[in-house]
Design a protein around this motif. Sequence first.
Motif, PDB file in Angstrom:
ATOM      1  N   ARG A 144     105.309  82.344  25.156  1.00 38.34           N
ATOM      2  CA  ARG A 144     104.010  82.439  24.467  1.00 38.34           C
ATOM      3  C   ARG A 144     104.136  83.233  23.169  1.00 38.34           C
ATOM      4  O   ARG A 144     103.662  82.813  22.105  1.00 38.34           O
ATOM      5  CB  ARG A 144     102.954  83.080  25.390  1.00 38.34           C
ATOM      6  N   THR A 170     106.314  75.383  23.798  1.00 36.91           N
ATOM      7  CA  THR A 170     104.984  74.812  24.078  1.00 36.91           C
ATOM      8  C   THR A 170     105.003  73.915  25.313  1.00 36.91           C
ATOM      9  O   THR A 170     103.962  73.604  25.879  1.00 36.91           O
ATOM     10  CB  THR A 170     104.497  73.980  22.852  1.00 36.91           C
ATOM     11  N   ALA A 173     102.907  74.793  28.407  1.00 32.66           N
ATOM     12  CA  ALA A 173     101.463  74.917  28.172  1.00 32.66           C
ATOM     13  C   ALA A 173     100.818  73.585  27.780  1.00 32.66           C
ATOM     14  O   ALA A 173      99.685  73.295  28.169  1.00 32.66           O
ATOM     15  CB  ALA A 173     101.212  75.955  27.079  1.00 32.66           C
ATOM     16  N   ASP A 174     101.532  72.774  26.992  1.00 35.26           N
ATOM     17  CA  ASP A 174     100.940  71.538  26.467  1.00 35.26           C
ATOM     18  C   ASP A 174     102.041  70.528  26.174  1.00 35.26           C
ATOM     19  O   ASP A 174     102.622  70.499  25.095  1.00 35.26           O
ATOM     20  CB  ASP A 174     100.149  71.865  25.182  1.00 35.26           C
ATOM     21  N   ARG A 175     102.296  69.679  27.156  1.00 36.65           N
ATOM     22  CA  ARG A 175     103.420  68.741  27.066  1.00 36.65           C
ATOM     23  C   ARG A 175     103.274  67.755  25.892  1.00 36.65           C
ATOM     24  O   ARG A 175     104.243  67.454  25.192  1.00 36.65           O
ATOM     25  CB  ARG A 175     103.543  67.975  28.384  1.00 36.65           C
ATOM     26  N   VAL A 176     102.071  67.258  25.680  1.00 36.98           N
ATOM     27  CA  VAL A 176     101.823  66.275  24.613  1.00 36.98           C
ATOM     28  C   VAL A 176     102.134  66.887  23.243  1.00 36.98           C
ATOM     29  O   VAL A 176     102.830  66.287  22.414  1.00 36.98           O
ATOM     30  CB  VAL A 176     100.361  65.756  24.657  1.00 36.98           C
ATOM     31  N   GLN A 177     101.626  68.095  23.034  1.00 35.73           N
ATOM     32  CA  GLN A 177     101.878  68.801  21.768  1.00 35.73           C
ATOM     33  C   GLN A 177     103.374  69.071  21.592  1.00 35.73           C
ATOM     34  O   GLN A 177     103.929  68.915  20.499  1.00 35.73           O
ATOM     35  CB  GLN A 177     101.099  70.125  21.758  1.00 35.73           C
ATOM     36  N   GLU A 211     107.023  71.022  36.435  1.00 41.63           N
ATOM     37  CA  GLU A 211     105.969  70.051  36.163  1.00 41.63           C
ATOM     38  C   GLU A 211     105.785  69.115  37.381  1.00 41.63           C
ATOM     39  O   GLU A 211     104.688  68.841  37.815  1.00 41.63           O
ATOM     40  CB  GLU A 211     106.359  69.230  34.920  1.00 41.63           C
TER      41      GLU A 211
END
Length: 214
Positions: A144, A170, A173-177, A211
């Motif tokens: 983070r 990242t 926290a946010d796989r797509v990003q 995940e």
Amino acid sequence: MDKKIAELYDDGKVNDAIHQLIKKIDQKPQNVENYLQLSTYLIEQGSADQAQKLLEQAQHLVKKPQELSYNLSVCYYMQGDFDKALALLDQIPNDDLTLYQKVLTYLKLGRSQKALAYALTIKKVDERVQELLGDIWMSLGESRQARQMYLAIPEIKRTAKVYFLLGVSTLEADRVQAEQYFAKAKQMDEKYYKRAMNQYASIMKMLNDKEKKK
């Protein structure tokens, strides 16, 4: 620094600039500035071993050999002799440049906490320092904080490495990003991207396994 020689170097006439500096050193072997300028050029041209030899010889010729210590520490660092680099850096007053090099060296030695302590004392925090702080947080497993540092770097200054590490930090926290950051890194420098993917394969696997468990 000799401005005329610096102009030659900046214009891409590297060999001319180097030859002129060698000539000046032969004429005035006690002049520190010429050694510093020549060693900087040699380091930039990837000849850290030549720069090291030059500076080690110069130590016996100049009146204040400690003025060569920073450049010599960079030579040792570039050749993987981190303990030697650190020993020299410890003899130099801690300005931002010295601190930055010290932090790099501690990080290479795997002493991340020490690297962080020094990095936090750097006064002028530019994108190089932000990237370095990101790298330290990554080495400490603090994704983070690492992400915050990489995001603080203006987009125009971000390299493929920064985008790749943004992806790594990242991912949880946010796989797509994260995938978007990876794509950007790949687009900017595919060779680096493939190498980094191999390097971070174990981290990626661990995050992917986490995940799946969710």
